[in-house]
Design an enzyme around this catalytic site. Structure first.
Site, PDB file in Angstrom:
ATOM      1  N   MET A 129       3.306  77.213 -22.540  1.00  0.00           N
ATOM      2  CA  MET A 129       3.386  75.929 -23.247  1.00  0.00           C
ATOM      3  C   MET A 129       2.497  74.902 -22.552  1.00  0.00           C
ATOM      4  O   MET A 129       1.688  74.227 -23.165  1.00  0.00           O
ATOM      5  CB  MET A 129       4.829  75.396 -23.219  1.00  0.00           C
ATOM      6  CG  MET A 129       5.873  76.311 -23.773  1.00  0.00           C
ATOM      7  SD  MET A 129       7.510  75.506 -23.746  1.00  0.00           S
ATOM      8  CE  MET A 129       8.473  76.780 -23.018  1.00  0.00           C
ATOM      9  N   THR A 162       4.685  80.886 -15.435  1.00  0.00           N
ATOM     10  CA  THR A 162       5.467  81.885 -14.688  1.00  0.00           C
ATOM     11  C   THR A 162       5.109  83.286 -15.185  1.00  0.00           C
ATOM     12  O   THR A 162       4.964  83.492 -16.396  1.00  0.00           O
ATOM     13  CB  THR A 162       6.970  81.616 -14.897  1.00  0.00           C
ATOM     14  OG1 THR A 162       7.255  80.300 -14.440  1.00  0.00           O
ATOM     15  CG2 THR A 162       7.833  82.618 -14.143  1.00  0.00           C
ATOM     16  N   GLU A 248      17.164  78.437 -22.749  1.00  0.00           N
ATOM     17  CA  GLU A 248      16.335  78.349 -21.532  1.00  0.00           C
ATOM     18  C   GLU A 248      16.976  77.373 -20.551  1.00  0.00           C
ATOM     19  O   GLU A 248      17.033  77.632 -19.349  1.00  0.00           O
ATOM     20  CB  GLU A 248      14.936  77.871 -21.920  1.00  0.00           C
ATOM     21  CG  GLU A 248      14.023  77.661 -20.740  1.00  0.00           C
ATOM     22  CD  GLU A 248      12.576  77.345 -21.140  1.00  0.00           C
ATOM     23  OE1 GLU A 248      12.239  77.486 -22.327  1.00  0.00           O
ATOM     24  OE2 GLU A 248      11.800  76.961 -20.254  1.00  0.00           O
ATOM     25  N   GLY A 345      20.834  72.050  11.273  1.00  0.00           N
ATOM     26  CA  GLY A 345      19.936  71.479  12.276  1.00  0.00           C
ATOM     27  C   GLY A 345      18.529  72.039  12.113  1.00  0.00           C
ATOM     28  O   GLY A 345      18.102  72.351  11.001  1.00  0.00           O
ATOM     29  N   GLY A 369      11.396  73.722 -17.525  1.00  0.00           N
ATOM     30  CA  GLY A 369      12.386  73.827 -18.609  1.00  0.00           C
ATOM     31  C   GLY A 369      12.621  72.486 -19.280  1.00  0.00           C
ATOM     32  O   GLY A 369      13.639  72.282 -19.952  1.00  0.00           O
TER      33      GLY A 369
END
Ligand SMILES: Cc1cc2nc3c(=O)[nH]c(=O)nc-3n(C[C@H](O)[C@H](O)[C@H](O)COP(=O)(O)OP(=O)(O)OC[C@H]3O[C@@H](n4cnc5c(N)ncnc54)[C@H](O)[C@@H]3O)c2cc1C
Length: 383
Positions: A129, A162, A248, A345, A369
């Protein structure tokens, strides 16, 4: 390593499937995570192994090669991946997202053509996208897929994708009608093996999720058959995206809830054995109060996400609630990872401690997303 009580939406079959997923991530993936992080991608053959075990596309119907299960099967794969500290294999994008566009909107011919190969791991799936100039404003994508006879000609570029290095089946969000915004968008499949003019750019260096191949993709006059348009009609892409995005977002929430529990479990164990001033770190009031606070968050998150999963299984999960799950749980995941890391720590800053990876991996959950700002936009529209 964390285990959790059986959720109300599960049953014996789903728990057996969970065990299978847990063993796979623990034995086949976790030992390779460091190497995968260094090479910035998983080994290609791990997709085949996952497919052979039935861990890919578990909620796709068996007639198309899938597992014939439900979203519950997708959820347990995602949960066990987090719990076994094996985050690199991009199964959620592949199974829960890509396969479902084809299953929900594809013709029977398209389902027969692609779903069995996605289920077996013969093909790795990705969805493209985002573009260099357009992320949140999806209606404004510039990539074009223009009809020319029996083909579409695709031009444009995508980024942050991805599975971008290994994907062989890419759903490209493109304008079949560049003069229109939402109604000009269609989803077109590119099978990379046959795609002249397709190329991959860099595998991007990220602050976390190092073993996932997030990549740039380029389309320069790529020709695909007209039958690669998902569905039968142009201009349906935006509606298809809007319908699928709640699932999603839900799976991102599922990952977040499991990650919160995993970070908490790691930190409780660590603070009980590490000592300062002659007593365990756990014994300080600050530690106990912090962990009590985070345990409460984990509990609320678990109740919320289990309710969302149950609703989704009944077909009742609405758009704002899915957005709330993505938004709230990922905000909490980042807070919990940060506060847990503090209790380690200096060791918390060392990559050999899982809490360090949990911290760096968590950050992107608020971004992809749909960013959490976009989630709040969506939620507010329903108020
Ligand atoms: C590791 C990773 C994996 C990804 N995987 C994929 C993938 O597989 N496929 C894919 O297509 N994309 C993927 N993405 C892209 C991701 O979905 C986008 O990064 C995201 O949608 C945001 O788009 P952007 O980066 O262009 O940010 P922009 O849209 O430029 O946003 C920048 C900032 O502005 C804010 N903003 C934008 N619009 C509004 C508004 N209307 N109101 C308030 N604030 C606003 C945003 O919330 C953000 O804070 C991935 C990203 C990452 C980092």
């Amino acid at each position: 390593m964390t285990t959790a009580p059986r959720p109300a939406w599960s049953d014996d079959d789903i728990e057996a499937f969970r065990d299978l997923a847990a063993t796979f991530f623990e034995k086949e993936c976790a030992p390779n995570e460091q190497r995968w992080g260094e090479q910035q991608h998983v080994d290609r053959d791990i997709w085949r192994k996952a497919g052979d075990l039935g861990l890919l596309c578990p909620s796709i119907p068996t007639e198309y090669g899938g597992g014939g299960g439900t979203f519950a099967h997708e959820a347990v794969v995602a949960e066990e991946q987090v719990r076994r500290l094996a985050p690199s294999l991009g199964t959620s994008v592949h199974s829960t997202i890509v396969a479902h566009y084809i299953n929900s909107y594809g013709t029977d011919e398209q389902k027969q053509r692609w779903l069995p190969r996605l289920s077996s791991g013969e093909l790795v799936g990705a969805i493209a996208m985002t573009e260099p100039g357009t992320g949140s404003d999806l209606q404004n994508v510039k990539t074009k897929a223009i009809r020319d006879g029996d083909e579409y000609v695709i031009d444009g570029s995508k980024t942050f994708i991805t599975n971008g290095l290994l994907a062989e089946l890419i759903i490209v969000v493109a304008k079949t009608d560049p003069d229109n915004a939402a109604s000009g968008i269609s989803l077109v499949v590119v099978e990379t093996e046959q795609a002249r003019g397709f190329s991959r750019g860099r595998v991007l260096k990220k602050i976390g999720q190092h073993g996932q191949d997030t990549a740039e993709l380029f389309f320069d006059g790529v020709r695909v058959p007209a039958s690669n348009l998902i569905g039968t009609e142009e201009g349906q892409g935006f509606v298809q995206l809007m319908q699928q995005l709640p699932q999603e977002r839900l799976i991102i929430g599922v990952v977040a809830a499991a990650a919160i529990e995993a970070a908490l479990a790691e930190t409780i164990a660590y603070t009980k054995q590490r000592e300062a001033f002659g007593k365990p770190i756990f014994a300080f009031q600050n530690t106990k109060f912090t962990l009590a606070d985070l345990a409460t968050t984990a509990k609320i998150g678990r109740v919320f996400i289990d309710d969302c999963i149950a609703k989704h299984l009944r077909g009742e999960l609405d758009i704002p609630t899915a957005s709330m799950a993505k938004y709230w749980l990922t905000e909490q995941q980042c807070r919990v990872a940060d506060e847990c890391l503090q209790l380690f720590g200096g060791y918390g800053y060392m990559t050999e401690y899982p809490i360090a990876t949990m911290f760096t991996d968590s950050r992107v959950q608020k971004i992809y997303g749909g960013t959490n700002e976009i989630m709040k936009e969506i939620i507010s529209r329903f108020l």
